[in-house]
Design a protein around this motif. Structure first.
Motif, mmCIF file in Angstrom:
data_model
loop_
_atom_site.group_PDB
_atom_site.id
_atom_site.type_symbol
_atom_site.label_atom_id
_atom_site.label_comp_id
_atom_site.label_asym_id
_atom_site.label_seq_id
_atom_site.Cartn_x
_atom_site.Cartn_y
_atom_site.Cartn_z
ATOM 1 N N GLU A 60 9.271 0.698 -1.402
ATOM 2 C CA GLU A 60 8.748 -0.280 -1.962
ATOM 3 C C GLU A 60 9.287 -1.489 -0.913
ATOM 4 O O GLU A 60 8.346 -3.008 -1.342
ATOM 5 C CB GLU A 60 9.759 -0.873 -3.358
ATOM 6 N N ARG A 129 11.222 -0.823 -12.416
ATOM 7 C CA ARG A 129 10.789 0.450 -11.972
ATOM 8 C C ARG A 129 11.270 1.672 -12.166
ATOM 9 O O ARG A 129 11.184 3.122 -13.048
ATOM 10 C CB ARG A 129 11.043 0.399 -10.261
ATOM 11 N N THR A 137 4.606 2.125 -18.290
ATOM 12 C CA THR A 137 4.006 0.311 -17.024
ATOM 13 C C THR A 137 4.227 -0.610 -18.378
ATOM 14 O O THR A 137 4.948 -1.506 -17.779
ATOM 15 C CB THR A 137 2.778 0.397 -16.610
ATOM 16 N N VAL A 179 2.872 -3.816 -9.819
ATOM 17 C CA VAL A 179 1.900 -2.512 -9.973
ATOM 18 C C VAL A 179 1.125 -2.386 -8.837
ATOM 19 O O VAL A 179 0.890 -1.094 -8.615
ATOM 20 C CB VAL A 179 2.407 -2.479 -11.340
ATOM 21 N N ARG A 182 2.418 -1.604 -5.617
ATOM 22 C CA ARG A 182 4.066 -0.172 -5.629
ATOM 23 C C ARG A 182 4.947 -0.977 -4.163
ATOM 24 O O ARG A 182 4.889 0.348 -4.085
ATOM 25 C CB ARG A 182 3.266 0.964 -5.513
ATOM 26 N N HIS A 259 -2.354 3.064 -10.459
ATOM 27 C CA HIS A 259 -0.662 2.970 -10.741
ATOM 28 C C HIS A 259 -0.202 2.807 -11.868
ATOM 29 O O HIS A 259 1.096 2.635 -11.477
ATOM 30 C CB HIS A 259 -1.322 1.316 -9.718
ATOM 31 N N ALA A 275 4.858 5.684 -5.328
ATOM 32 C CA ALA A 275 5.554 4.791 -4.676
ATOM 33 C C ALA A 275 5.471 5.210 -2.943
ATOM 34 O O ALA A 275 5.313 4.305 -1.767
ATOM 35 C CB ALA A 275 7.047 4.522 -4.459
#
Length: 276
Positions: A60, A129, A137, A179, A182, A259, A275
């Motif tokens: 990330e 995360r 999410t 999101v 990522r 995602h 990721a």
């Protein structure tokens, strides 16, 4: 336990950087340097602690494409805030009287760099995360967005209206940007561009922090629902509307790219795959 270590490293770097900024002489260039160094150390520290605690590359914050993503985010964030100011000015709520403090603007750039990076690392890199791994999410977005708004109640001129606005607009938009990509680079750019435009360029209050004057000598007046009052334009209805639109766009992109993590798949393996 990894949450504790990751938060400890990032918050520790932010605390030391904040203390250095507070103790430094009133020199805008020194403030700029301290702010940038704090931001860089926060990224390096996060990458290091993720590798140590999760035994994986910190993708990330991978360097490939970082500059372009931060630049795009900065432009989008500045454009969004500029749109808010244009609308407030159209109704006579924002008036420019001349040039303000160039040195003040320079110092604010450094301060905003440190704030944008450390907050994104903490709230998107660590908290969102890891909560997303367990809840998916949507729940993670709501929970960490609400926490992001609540934390802003600690600011000197904060109020509940401003905190709720920040939770909706920033907590939503910045998380959605993470999101969608990522990566942390786009939300860092968005956060930085918005704050620099608000404080360093347009000289408005930023999240009720008692922000010093930036590049423009300007005043704001009018109904709180439009101007944000003492909290600043982030509590303006315009900010909420524009940022909600941006949130929807980023979430649409996240959906298109596959995602979004549904609750039934919210485990470490699913998020780790995204990721990469």
């Amino acid at each position: 336990m990894r949450v504790v270590w990751q938060l400890a490293v990032t918050v520790g770097i932010a605390f030391v950087g904040g203390q250095c900024l507070a103790a430094a002489p009133a020199n805008p260039w020194l403030t700029l340097v301290i702010g940038v160094v704090t931001a860089v150390l926060a990224i390096l520290g996060y990458g290091w602690v993720v590798r140590r605690t999760e035994r994986r590359p910190a993708t990330e914050v991978a360097g490939a494409g970082a500059g372009g993503a931060v630049a795009r985010g900065t432009l989008i964030g500045a454009a969004l805030f500029g749109s808010v100011i244009v609308n407030i000015a159209f109704l006579g709520g924002y008036v420019v009287h001349g040039i303000g403090s160039v040195s003040g603007a320079v110092g604010l750039v450094g301060f905003m760099a440190a704030a944008a990076v450390t907050e994104e690392v903490v709230f998107r890199g660590v908290l969102f995360r890891i909560v997303e791994e367990r809840t998916g999410t949507w729940i993670a977005l709501v929970l960490t967005g609400a926490l992001f708004g609540l934390v802003h109640m600690l600011n000197p001129h904060a109020d509940w209206g401003g905190a709720v606005a920040v939770a909706i607009e920033a907590g939503g938009m910045l998380t959605a940007a993470y999101v969608a990509t990522r990566r942390l680079w786009l939300p860092i750019g968005l956060h930085f561009g918005w704050n620099v435009a608000a404080g360093a360029v347009f000289s408005t209050e930023v999240s009720g922090n008692g922000t010093p004057q930036g590049l423009l000598d300007a005043t704001m007046s009018g109904p709180t629902i439009l101007t944000g009052g003492a909290f600043g334009p982030e509590a303006s209805l315009y900010s909420v509307v524009f940022c909600v639109v941006a949130t929807i766009v980023f979430l649409w992109l996240a959906h298109r790219r596959g995602h979004l993590v549904p609750r039934r798949r919210a485990d470490r393996a699913a998020v780790a795959t995204l990721a990469r």
